[in-house]
Motif scaffolding. Structure first.
Motif, PDB file in Angstrom:
ATOM      1  N   UNK A  19     -10.595 -12.012  -5.993  1.00 14.92           N
ATOM      2  CA  UNK A  19     -11.494 -13.058  -5.521  1.00 14.92           C
ATOM      3  C   UNK A  19     -11.839 -12.901  -4.042  1.00 14.92           C
ATOM      4  N   UNK A  20     -11.088 -12.069  -3.340  1.00 16.30           N
ATOM      5  CA  UNK A  20     -11.299 -11.883  -1.910  1.00 16.30           C
ATOM      6  C   UNK A  20     -12.076 -10.601  -1.660  1.00 16.30           C
ATOM      7  N   UNK A  21     -12.562 -10.474  -0.450  1.00 19.33           N
ATOM      8  CA  UNK A  21     -13.301  -9.261  -0.084  1.00 19.33           C
ATOM      9  C   UNK A  21     -12.388  -8.052  -0.210  1.00 19.33           C
ATOM     10  N   UNK A  22     -12.937  -6.957  -0.711  1.00 16.89           N
ATOM     11  CA  UNK A  22     -12.151  -5.750  -0.888  1.00 16.89           C
ATOM     12  C   UNK A  22     -11.646  -5.231   0.461  1.00 16.89           C
ATOM     13  N   UNK A  23     -10.319  -5.232   0.626  1.00 21.66           N
ATOM     14  CA  UNK A  23      -9.727  -4.847   1.902  1.00 21.66           C
ATOM     15  C   UNK A  23      -9.973  -3.374   2.226  1.00 21.66           C
ATOM     16  N   UNK A  24      -9.856  -2.523   1.227  1.00 21.33           N
ATOM     17  CA  UNK A  24     -10.036  -1.090   1.472  1.00 21.33           C
ATOM     18  C   UNK A  24     -11.450  -0.802   1.967  1.00 21.33           C
ATOM     19  N   UNK A  67       5.307   2.657   9.501  1.00 21.91           N
ATOM     20  CA  UNK A  67       4.339   1.779  10.157  1.00 21.91           C
ATOM     21  C   UNK A  67       3.324   1.297   9.132  1.00 21.91           C
ATOM     22  N   UNK A  68       3.186  -0.014   9.044  1.00 23.87           N
ATOM     23  CA  UNK A  68       2.287  -0.653   8.088  1.00 23.87           C
ATOM     24  C   UNK A  68       0.937  -0.904   8.753  1.00 23.87           C
ATOM     25  N   UNK A  69      -0.137  -0.354   8.183  1.00 24.86           N
ATOM     26  CA  UNK A  69      -1.456  -0.493   8.795  1.00 24.86           C
ATOM     27  C   UNK A  69      -1.530   0.286  10.087  1.00 24.86           C
ATOM     28  N   UNK A  88       3.174   6.788   8.441  1.00 27.45           N
ATOM     29  CA  UNK A  88       2.135   5.833   8.811  1.00 27.45           C
ATOM     30  C   UNK A  88       1.199   5.608   7.636  1.00 27.45           C
ATOM     31  N   UNK A  89       0.971   4.337   7.278  1.00 32.02           N
ATOM     32  CA  UNK A  89       0.195   3.999   6.078  1.00 32.02           C
ATOM     33  C   UNK A  89      -1.008   3.145   6.453  1.00 32.02           C
ATOM     34  N   UNK A 116      -1.967   1.675  -0.181  1.00 31.96           N
ATOM     35  CA  UNK A 116      -1.562   0.302   0.073  1.00 31.96           C
ATOM     36  C   UNK A 116      -0.116   0.270   0.534  1.00 31.96           C
ATOM     37  N   UNK A 117       0.184  -0.640   1.442  1.00 33.28           N
ATOM     38  CA  UNK A 117       1.567  -0.777   1.897  1.00 33.28           C
ATOM     39  C   UNK A 117       2.487  -1.174   0.744  1.00 33.28           C
ATOM     40  N   UNK A 118       1.943  -1.806  -0.277  1.00 33.59           N
ATOM     41  CA  UNK A 118       2.763  -2.298  -1.377  1.00 33.59           C
ATOM     42  C   UNK A 118       3.142  -1.209  -2.379  1.00 33.59           C
TER      43      UNK A 118
END
Length: 231
Positions: A19-24, A67-69, A88-89, A116-118
């Motif tokens: 439902x949210x804007x595509x982060x990638x 490192x995340x992001x 680094x991700x 993705x960090x997940x």
């Protein structure tokens, strides 16, 4: 059966993500088009002030770091120069490509990954650092974020954070506002950060970013910086 049938908690999370804007897509546009001249875009060779401070205070340099992001790699490269083995991700292919170029330029080795960090689970790191990822997560993803930290940090290891502060904006958004008003980044009060992280972490410090420190990124006084120790 369609993509929005819900059988598990993860199905709920995936539906909210959709439902949210595509982060990638958003971050790929940010790093490839470079229309917004943020300090970390203008100075890809400078680390965060607080990160430099953390490394000066650690009893020993963290061996394994996530490192995340990581963006274009400035903090990951700094940590690698101190002797850490760094992953680094970031979601943006352009950011990772530029990060690898910066690492080659500085003659350091960093394991940069576009994902993705997940996707990281049950790994043992001595230090996890996040400069600007956490405050862009939708509220429901803070749950999986905390699960990531719990499963990936050894007891007694550290988590460092730099994130938006509500002190720079008189309006403080609720978590529900994120969905209702399509917010893409949210600030935190010191009290809210303490509430989110105190169950799993000892709070070493939460303070504002200090400008004026040589050889560090400037113009980030709108950020909280924090260091936590895994219980």
């Amino acid at each position: 059966m369609n993509n929005y049938d819900i059988f598990t908690v993860e199905d709920v999370f995936n539906m909210l993500d959709a439902k949210l804007q595509d982060q990638r897509e958003r971050w790929e546009s940010f790093y490839s088009q470079r229309n917004f001249k943020a300090p970390f875009i203008n100075h890809p060779d400078l680390p965060d002030e607080n990160l430099k401070d953390f490394f000066s205070k650690f009893e020993r340099i963290p061996n394994t770091v996530l490192e995340l992001g990581c963006g274009e790699g400035r903090n990951a490269i700094f940590m690698a120069k101190q002797g850490s083995n760094v992953i680094g991700v970031d979601l943006s292919e352009s950011a990772i490509k530029n990060a690898q170029m910066q690492a080659n330029k500085n003659n350091v080795k960093v394991n940069f990954q576009c994902k993705s960090i997940f996707e990281f689970k049950n790994m043992n790191f001595d230090f996890i650092y996040d400069s600007g990822c956490f405050h862009h997560l939708p509220p429901h993803r803070r749950i999986t974020y905390l699960e990531l930290l719990r499963s990936s940090l050894k007891p007694g290891s550290y988590f460092g954070l730099a994130c938006f502060s509500t002190e720079v904006d008189s309006e403080e958004y609720t978590d529900w506002d994120y969905y209702e008003r399509h917010i893409t980044g949210t600030g935190f009060s010191k009290e809210k950060l303490e509430k989110i992280f105190s169950d799993d972490f000892e709070i070493i410090e939460i303070r504002k970013y200090r400008d004026g420190v040589p050889d560090t990124l400037q113009g980030l006084s709108f950020l909280w910086t924090a260091l936590f120790k895994r219980k």
